[in-house]
Design a protein around this motif. Structure first.
Motif, short mmCIF file in Angstrom:
data_model
loop_
_atom_site.label_atom_id
_atom_site.label_comp_id
_atom_site.label_asym_id
_atom_site.label_seq_id
_atom_site.Cartn_x
_atom_site.Cartn_y
_atom_site.Cartn_z
N PHE A 1 -54.42 1.78 28.98
CA PHE A 1 -53.62 1.76 28.25
C PHE A 1 -53.75 3.21 27.17
CE2 PHE A 1 -57.50 -0.06 26.35
CZ PHE A 1 -57.45 0.22 25.05
N ARG A 2 -52.62 3.56 26.55
CA ARG A 2 -52.79 4.73 25.65
C ARG A 2 -52.63 3.97 24.35
NH1 ARG A 2 -48.79 7.76 27.62
NH2 ARG A 2 -50.65 8.82 28.96
N GLN A 3 -53.61 4.50 23.42
CA GLN A 3 -53.77 3.65 22.00
C GLN A 3 -53.41 4.87 21.12
OE1 GLN A 3 -57.55 2.17 20.69
NE2 GLN A 3 -56.07 0.58 19.59
N SER A 4 -52.38 4.59 20.17
CA SER A 4 -52.20 5.76 19.05
C SER A 4 -52.79 5.36 17.81
CB SER A 4 -50.62 5.71 19.29
OG SER A 4 -50.11 4.46 18.79
N LEU A 5 -52.97 6.37 17.24
CA LEU A 5 -53.47 6.11 15.63
C LEU A 5 -52.72 6.96 14.86
CD1 LEU A 5 -55.70 5.49 13.61
CD2 LEU A 5 -57.15 7.44 14.19
N SER A 6 -51.75 6.46 14.01
CA SER A 6 -50.92 7.32 12.88
C SER A 6 -51.63 7.26 11.70
CB SER A 6 -49.57 6.79 13.09
OG SER A 6 -49.05 7.05 14.63
N ILE A 7 -51.51 8.39 10.97
CA ILE A 7 -51.97 8.55 9.61
C ILE A 7 -50.86 9.41 9.07
CG2 ILE A 7 -53.80 9.17 7.94
CD1 ILE A 7 -55.88 8.48 10.03
N GLY A 8 -50.33 9.01 8.22
CA GLY A 8 -49.12 9.92 7.60
C GLY A 8 -48.34 10.55 8.74
N GLU A 9 -48.13 11.75 8.59
CA GLU A 9 -47.38 12.54 9.56
C GLU A 9 -47.89 12.68 11.15
OE1 GLU A 9 -47.75 17.05 8.35
OE2 GLU A 9 -46.45 15.75 6.91
N HIS A 10 -49.18 12.53 11.11
CA HIS A 10 -50.18 12.73 12.42
C HIS A 10 -50.12 11.61 13.10
CE1 HIS A 10 -51.09 16.74 10.74
NE2 HIS A 10 -51.60 16.05 9.42
N THR A 11 -50.00 11.73 14.60
CA THR A 11 -50.53 10.55 15.40
C THR A 11 -51.31 11.10 16.64
OG1 THR A 11 -48.32 9.86 14.96
CG2 THR A 11 -49.38 8.94 16.96
N ILE B 1 -59.60 3.25 29.45
CA ILE B 1 -59.65 2.40 30.41
C ILE B 1 -60.63 1.36 30.26
CG2 ILE B 1 -61.45 3.78 31.79
CD1 ILE B 1 -59.92 2.85 34.46
N THR B 2 -60.29 0.04 30.36
CA THR B 2 -61.26 -0.98 29.72
C THR B 2 -61.61 -1.92 30.85
OG1 THR B 2 -60.47 -0.66 27.32
CG2 THR B 2 -61.61 -2.80 28.00
N THR B 3 -62.66 -2.59 31.14
CA THR B 3 -63.06 -3.55 31.83
C THR B 3 -63.14 -5.00 30.84
OG1 THR B 3 -63.86 -2.10 33.74
CG2 THR B 3 -64.41 -4.36 33.46
N ILE B 4 -62.44 -5.94 31.42
CA ILE B 4 -62.79 -7.06 30.52
C ILE B 4 -63.15 -8.15 31.35
CG2 ILE B 4 -61.66 -8.83 29.27
CD1 ILE B 4 -59.35 -6.73 28.65
N VAL B 5 -64.27 -8.89 30.95
CA VAL B 5 -64.82 -9.95 31.86
C VAL B 5 -64.26 -11.30 30.92
CG1 VAL B 5 -66.60 -11.40 32.53
CG2 VAL B 5 -66.84 -8.86 32.30
N HIS C 1 -65.54 -3.56 27.92
CA HIS C 1 -66.30 -2.25 28.10
C HIS C 1 -64.90 -1.10 28.07
CE1 HIS C 1 -69.73 0.51 29.28
NE2 HIS C 1 -68.77 1.20 28.98
N GLY C 2 -65.07 -0.51 27.03
CA GLY C 2 -63.96 0.42 27.16
C GLY C 2 -64.32 1.94 27.00
N SER C 3 -63.88 2.82 27.61
CA SER C 3 -63.83 4.15 27.70
C SER C 3 -62.55 4.97 27.19
CB SER C 3 -64.46 4.65 28.90
OG SER C 3 -65.52 4.07 29.38
N VAL C 4 -62.81 6.12 26.44
CA VAL C 4 -61.84 6.93 26.35
C VAL C 4 -61.80 7.95 27.23
CG1 VAL C 4 -60.94 8.60 24.74
CG2 VAL C 4 -61.72 6.46 23.66
N VAL C 5 -60.77 8.15 28.16
CA VAL C 5 -60.82 9.09 29.37
C VAL C 5 -60.04 10.46 28.81
CG1 VAL C 5 -59.56 9.54 31.64
CG2 VAL C 5 -59.94 7.43 30.72
N SER C 6 -59.21 10.53 27.88
CA SER C 6 -58.71 11.76 27.48
C SER C 6 -58.19 11.41 25.69
CB SER C 6 -57.73 12.45 28.02
OG SER C 6 -56.44 11.66 28.20
N SER C 7 -57.91 12.41 25.10
CA SER C 7 -57.38 12.36 23.65
C SER C 7 -56.47 13.59 23.30
CB SER C 7 -58.55 12.08 22.71
OG SER C 7 -59.31 13.03 22.61
N VAL C 8 -55.68 13.24 22.54
CA VAL C 8 -54.72 14.25 21.80
C VAL C 8 -55.05 14.14 20.45
CG1 VAL C 8 -52.59 15.33 21.71
CG2 VAL C 8 -53.40 14.66 23.91
N ILE C 9 -55.53 15.07 19.72
CA ILE C 9 -55.53 14.66 18.25
C ILE C 9 -54.89 15.99 17.57
CG2 ILE C 9 -57.33 14.40 16.26
CD1 ILE C 9 -59.19 13.28 18.31
#
Length: 160
Positions: free
Chosen positions: A111-121, A127-131, A145-153
């Motif tokens: 999944f792609r998670q977004s985090l928005s604070i004010g005008e910035h996202t 990628i997460t493995t769920i038992v 167990h989650g891992s961030v594969v890449s990010s754009v900040i």
């Protein structure tokens, strides 16, 4: 003249139907919605976390919670931090695969998670493995167990 405004919708309001036949899909979507909504009671009801979680903390470091007390502390801290920043979070499901057995199963959620604070996202591809385990109340998450594969900040977001 009539003006129409559109309210932004979350990708989780209309998750991809191509994964709907996979085990635990509704539960995985519900987990992501609870995080999006910062809804601790809903999240807590979906999770037993017998084996804890491995996730990413706000600094980008791995965060391990080994028991329910640590799990609750982690999410309460996360949601309070997000709320104090006026942050909105959301997730878009990119891929999902799962296998179920009688009492346990597992899924891999991209999944792609977004985090928005004010005008910035910022966005984080994860990628997460769920038992999953079957309980008298239905399927519950037993391990994440989650891992961030890449990010754009965006530049300046962390300083904001």
């Amino acid at each position: 003249m009539v003006m129409f405004t559109t309210t932004p919708t979350s990708p989780l309001d209309h998750p991809p139907v191509r994964f709907a036949d996979q085990p635990f899909y509704d539960e995985a979507v519900a987990l992501l919605r609870a995080v999006r909504d910062h809804d601790f009671p809903a999240l807590a009801a979906l999770c037993d976390d017998d084996f804890g979680i491995v996730d990413v903390d706000p600094s980008g470091s791995a965060r391990i919670a080994r028991d329910r007390d640590e799990w609750e502390a982690w999410f309460c801290e996360l949601f309070l931090t997000l709320e104090s920043l006026g942050a909105d979070t959301d997730s878009e499901i990119l891929d999902y695969r799962a296998i179920a057995h009688d009492t346990m199963g597992f899924s891999v959620l991209e999944f792609r998670q977004s985090l928005s604070i004010g005008e910035h996202t910022a966005t984080f591809d994860c990628i997460t493995t769920i038992v999953w385990k079957r309980t008298p109340d239905g399927w519950r998450e037993a391990r994440w167990h989650g891992s961030v594969v890449s990010s754009v900040i965006p530049e300046g977001m962390l300083a904001a």
